[in-house]
Motif scaffolding. Structure first.
Motif, PDB file in Angstrom:
ATOM      1  N   SER A  99      -3.349  39.766  43.447  1.00  0.00           N
ATOM      2  CA  SER A  99      -2.649  41.513  44.951  1.00  0.00           C
ATOM      3  C   SER A  99      -2.361  42.198  44.337  1.00  0.00           C
ATOM      4  O   SER A  99      -2.757  42.502  43.448  1.00  0.00           O
ATOM      5  CB  SER A  99      -1.622  40.306  45.238  1.00  0.00           C
ATOM      6  N   GLU A 100      -2.231  43.281  45.888  1.00  0.00           N
ATOM      7  CA  GLU A 100      -1.769  44.870  45.153  1.00  0.00           C
ATOM      8  C   GLU A 100      -1.237  45.285  46.293  1.00  0.00           C
ATOM      9  O   GLU A 100      -0.985  44.749  47.580  1.00  0.00           O
ATOM     10  CB  GLU A 100      -3.106  45.911  45.354  1.00  0.00           C
ATOM     11  N   ASN A 101      -0.339  46.476  46.155  1.00  0.00           N
ATOM     12  CA  ASN A 101       0.874  46.798  47.138  1.00  0.00           C
ATOM     13  C   ASN A 101       0.216  48.339  47.212  1.00  0.00           C
ATOM     14  O   ASN A 101       0.073  48.674  46.193  1.00  0.00           O
ATOM     15  CB  ASN A 101       1.810  46.915  46.744  1.00  0.00           C
ATOM     16  N   ILE A 102       0.100  48.613  48.734  1.00  0.00           N
ATOM     17  CA  ILE A 102      -0.302  50.165  48.680  1.00  0.00           C
ATOM     18  C   ILE A 102       0.670  50.382  49.602  1.00  0.00           C
ATOM     19  O   ILE A 102       0.736  50.134  50.557  1.00  0.00           O
ATOM     20  CB  ILE A 102      -2.206  49.985  49.866  1.00  0.00           C
ATOM     21  N   PRO A 103       1.024  52.319  48.838  1.00  0.00           N
ATOM     22  CA  PRO A 103       2.243  52.104  50.035  1.00  0.00           C
ATOM     23  C   PRO A 103       1.436  52.882  51.937  1.00  0.00           C
ATOM     24  O   PRO A 103       0.197  53.040  51.543  1.00  0.00           O
ATOM     25  CB  PRO A 103       2.831  53.833  49.870  1.00  0.00           C
ATOM     26  N   ILE A 104       2.099  52.640  52.411  1.00  0.00           N
ATOM     27  CA  ILE A 104       2.226  53.006  53.881  1.00  0.00           C
ATOM     28  C   ILE A 104       3.110  54.479  54.462  1.00  0.00           C
ATOM     29  O   ILE A 104       3.822  54.829  53.914  1.00  0.00           O
ATOM     30  CB  ILE A 104       2.556  52.240  54.954  1.00  0.00           C
ATOM     31  N   ASN A 105       2.091  55.778  54.879  1.00  0.00           N
ATOM     32  CA  ASN A 105       2.726  56.780  55.393  1.00  0.00           C
ATOM     33  C   ASN A 105       2.549  57.128  56.507  1.00  0.00           C
ATOM     34  O   ASN A 105       0.352  58.273  56.988  1.00  0.00           O
ATOM     35  CB  ASN A 105       3.155  58.230  54.537  1.00  0.00           C
ATOM     36  N   ARG A 106       2.816  57.446  57.551  1.00  0.00           N
ATOM     37  CA  ARG A 106       1.814  58.334  59.201  1.00  0.00           C
ATOM     38  C   ARG A 106       0.918  57.329  59.827  1.00  0.00           C
ATOM     39  O   ARG A 106      -0.175  57.861  59.699  1.00  0.00           O
ATOM     40  CB  ARG A 106       1.989  59.707  58.474  1.00  0.00           C
ATOM     41  N   GLY A 107       1.428  55.901  59.058  1.00  0.00           N
ATOM     42  CA  GLY A 107      -0.036  55.421  59.661  1.00  0.00           C
ATOM     43  C   GLY A 107      -1.426  54.689  59.000  1.00  0.00           C
ATOM     44  O   GLY A 107      -1.604  54.231  59.588  1.00  0.00           O
ATOM     45  N   HIS A 108      -1.220  55.107  58.045  1.00  0.00           N
ATOM     46  CA  HIS A 108      -1.963  55.086  56.170  1.00  0.00           C
ATOM     47  C   HIS A 108      -1.768  54.477  55.808  1.00  0.00           C
ATOM     48  O   HIS A 108      -0.553  54.944  54.716  1.00  0.00           O
ATOM     49  CB  HIS A 108      -2.905  56.684  56.809  1.00  0.00           C
ATOM     50  N   LEU A 109      -3.179  53.845  55.219  1.00  0.00           N
ATOM     51  CA  LEU A 109      -2.644  53.380  53.768  1.00  0.00           C
ATOM     52  C   LEU A 109      -2.742  54.653  52.863  1.00  0.00           C
ATOM     53  O   LEU A 109      -3.465  55.615  53.091  1.00  0.00           O
ATOM     54  CB  LEU A 109      -4.074  53.127  52.720  1.00  0.00           C
ATOM     55  N   VAL A 110      -1.770  55.022  51.650  1.00  0.00           N
ATOM     56  CA  VAL A 110      -1.625  55.873  51.005  1.00  0.00           C
ATOM     57  C   VAL A 110      -2.563  55.518  49.567  1.00  0.00           C
ATOM     58  O   VAL A 110      -2.236  55.349  48.106  1.00  0.00           O
ATOM     59  CB  VAL A 110      -0.138  56.451  50.713  1.00  0.00           C
ATOM     60  N   LEU A 111      -3.481  56.482  49.487  1.00  0.00           N
ATOM     61  CA  LEU A 111      -5.093  55.678  48.577  1.00  0.00           C
ATOM     62  C   LEU A 111      -5.045  57.324  47.819  1.00  0.00           C
ATOM     63  O   LEU A 111      -5.579  58.028  49.032  1.00  0.00           O
ATOM     64  CB  LEU A 111      -6.750  54.899  49.679  1.00  0.00           C
ATOM     65  N   GLY A 112      -5.783  57.160  46.679  1.00  0.00           N
ATOM     66  CA  GLY A 112      -5.999  58.379  45.945  1.00  0.00           C
ATOM     67  C   GLY A 112      -7.634  58.568  47.085  1.00  0.00           C
ATOM     68  O   GLY A 112      -8.090  57.767  47.454  1.00  0.00           O
ATOM     69  N   THR A 113      -8.501  59.875  47.085  1.00  0.00           N
ATOM     70  CA  THR A 113      -9.789  60.739  47.411  1.00  0.00           C
ATOM     71  C   THR A 113     -10.321  59.473  47.356  1.00  0.00           C
ATOM     72  O   THR A 113     -11.288  59.556  47.872  1.00  0.00           O
ATOM     73  CB  THR A 113      -9.435  61.889  46.971  1.00  0.00           C
ATOM     74  N   TRP A 114     -10.793  58.647  46.010  1.00  0.00           N
ATOM     75  CA  TRP A 114     -11.745  57.794  45.984  1.00  0.00           C
ATOM     76  C   TRP A 114     -11.059  56.211  45.357  1.00  0.00           C
ATOM     77  O   TRP A 114     -11.948  55.929  45.076  1.00  0.00           O
ATOM     78  CB  TRP A 114     -12.352  59.161  44.567  1.00  0.00           C
ATOM     79  N   GLN A 115     -10.725  56.490  45.899  1.00  0.00           N
ATOM     80  CA  GLN A 115      -9.835  54.684  46.169  1.00  0.00           C
ATOM     81  C   GLN A 115     -10.651  54.392  46.877  1.00  0.00           C
ATOM     82  O   GLN A 115     -10.376  54.983  47.911  1.00  0.00           O
ATOM     83  CB  GLN A 115      -8.178  54.675  45.736  1.00  0.00           C
ATOM     84  N   GLY A 116     -11.082  52.873  46.724  1.00  0.00           N
ATOM     85  CA  GLY A 116     -10.901  51.784  47.895  1.00  0.00           C
ATOM     86  C   GLY A 116     -10.406  50.401  47.515  1.00  0.00           C
ATOM     87  O   GLY A 116     -10.399  50.543  46.349  1.00  0.00           O
ATOM     88  N   ILE A 117     -10.226  49.740  48.595  1.00  0.00           N
ATOM     89  CA  ILE A 117      -9.443  48.246  48.155  1.00  0.00           C
ATOM     90  C   ILE A 117     -11.458  47.533  48.132  1.00  0.00           C
ATOM     91  O   ILE A 117     -11.622  47.373  49.175  1.00  0.00           O
ATOM     92  CB  ILE A 117      -8.784  47.566  49.037  1.00  0.00           C
ATOM     93  N   TYR A 118     -10.927  46.890  47.150  1.00  0.00           N
ATOM     94  CA  TYR A 118     -12.332  45.636  47.261  1.00  0.00           C
ATOM     95  C   TYR A 118     -12.442  44.117  46.486  1.00  0.00           C
ATOM     96  O   TYR A 118     -11.200  43.966  45.490  1.00  0.00           O
ATOM     97  CB  TYR A 118     -12.992  45.462  46.066  1.00  0.00           C
ATOM     98  N   ILE A 119     -12.875  43.186  46.826  1.00  0.00           N
ATOM     99  CA  ILE A 119     -12.708  42.144  46.563  1.00  0.00           C
ATOM    100  C   ILE A 119     -13.953  41.241  45.762  1.00  0.00           C
ATOM    101  O   ILE A 119     -15.011  42.012  46.054  1.00  0.00           O
ATOM    102  CB  ILE A 119     -12.742  40.932  47.827  1.00  0.00           C
ATOM    103  N   TRP A 120     -13.579  41.224  44.378  1.00  0.00           N
ATOM    104  CA  TRP A 120     -14.543  41.022  43.595  1.00  0.00           C
ATOM    105  C   TRP A 120     -14.923  39.871  43.480  1.00  0.00           C
ATOM    106  O   TRP A 120     -14.007  38.706  43.154  1.00  0.00           O
ATOM    107  CB  TRP A 120     -13.921  41.784  42.159  1.00  0.00           C
ATOM    108  N   GLU A 121     -16.402  38.980  43.474  1.00  0.00           N
ATOM    109  CA  GLU A 121     -17.015  37.994  43.812  1.00  0.00           C
ATOM    110  C   GLU A 121     -16.955  37.280  42.573  1.00  0.00           C
ATOM    111  O   GLU A 121     -17.926  38.568  41.826  1.00  0.00           O
ATOM    112  CB  GLU A 121     -17.344  37.790  44.698  1.00  0.00           C
ATOM    113  N   HIS A 122     -16.837  36.724  41.268  1.00  0.00           N
ATOM    114  CA  HIS A 122     -17.175  36.411  40.261  1.00  0.00           C
ATOM    115  C   HIS A 122     -18.119  34.980  40.529  1.00  0.00           C
ATOM    116  O   HIS A 122     -18.631  34.985  39.304  1.00  0.00           O
ATOM    117  CB  HIS A 122     -15.786  36.310  39.354  1.00  0.00           C
TER     118      HIS A 122
END
Length: 137
Positions: A99-122
Motif C-alpha cells: 500500500s501507498e498514500n499519495i497526497p492530492i493537490n489541485r486535482g493532481h498527485l503530489v509526486l516528486g519530479t522523478w517519482q513513478g508508481i509501480y507494481i513490482w511483480e515478483h
C-alpha cells in the motif's frame, strides 16, 4: 468529504516493474477531488507497490538485481508448492509494500519530479493483479 473507489486489474507478464502512474492519475481526475489523499492497496502477497525513479530505467534494473541477491530463488524454502519463485516473492513483498498514500493537490498527485508508481511483480509467470484505489478529499 468525498470518497471515490476504483478497482484496477493490471496484467503482468512476469517478473518486472509495471508503471501505473498514468492510470492512478486518471482515477484521481475521475474522482473530481481537488485536495485530499489517494490510498493504493495491492491485493496480493507476491507482488509489491513501490514509488520509485521514473526517468532512468537502470535504477529499476539495479533494484531488481539487489533484491535477487538479497532473496534468491531456490528450492530450499519449506513453502515450495508453487515453485522456486513463490516463497521469495512473499519475502520480497514483506520487505517492500502493498500500500501507498499519495497526497492530492489541485486535482493532481503530489509526486516528486522523478517519482513513478509501480507494481513490482515478483513471480516469473503472468498474473492478473488487483489494485484498489481509494481517494478521499
Amino acid at each position: 468529504m468525498t470518497h471515490y473507489q476504483k478497482l484496477l486489474k493490471i496484467s503482468t507478464t512476469g517478473k518486472s516493474f509495471y508503471n501505473i502512474t498514468a492510470k492512478i492519475a486518471a482515477a484521481v481526475a475521475e474522482s473530481g477531488v481537488e485536495t485530499g489523499l489517494c490510498t493504493l492497496f495491492l491485493r496480493h502477497t507476491s507482488a509489491s507497490l513501490v514509488i520509485q525513479e521514473n526517468a532512468d530505467p537502470d535504477v529499476l534494473v539495479d533494484l531488481a538485481n539487489f533484491m535477487a541477491k538479497l532473496v534468491p530463488e531456490s528450492d530450499k524454502y519449506i513453502h515450495y508448492a508453487e515453485g522456486p519463485d513463490d516463497m521469495p516473492a512473499h519475502i520480497r513483498t514483506v520487505l517492500t509494500h502493498t500500500s501507498e498514500n499519495i497526497p492530492i493537490n489541485r486535482g493532481h498527485l503530489v509526486l516528486g519530479t522523478w517519482q513513478g508508481i509501480y507494481i513490482w511483480e515478483h513471480r516469473q509467470r503472468s498474473h492478473s493483479r488487483e489494485l484498489v484505489i481509494h481517494i478521499s478529499g
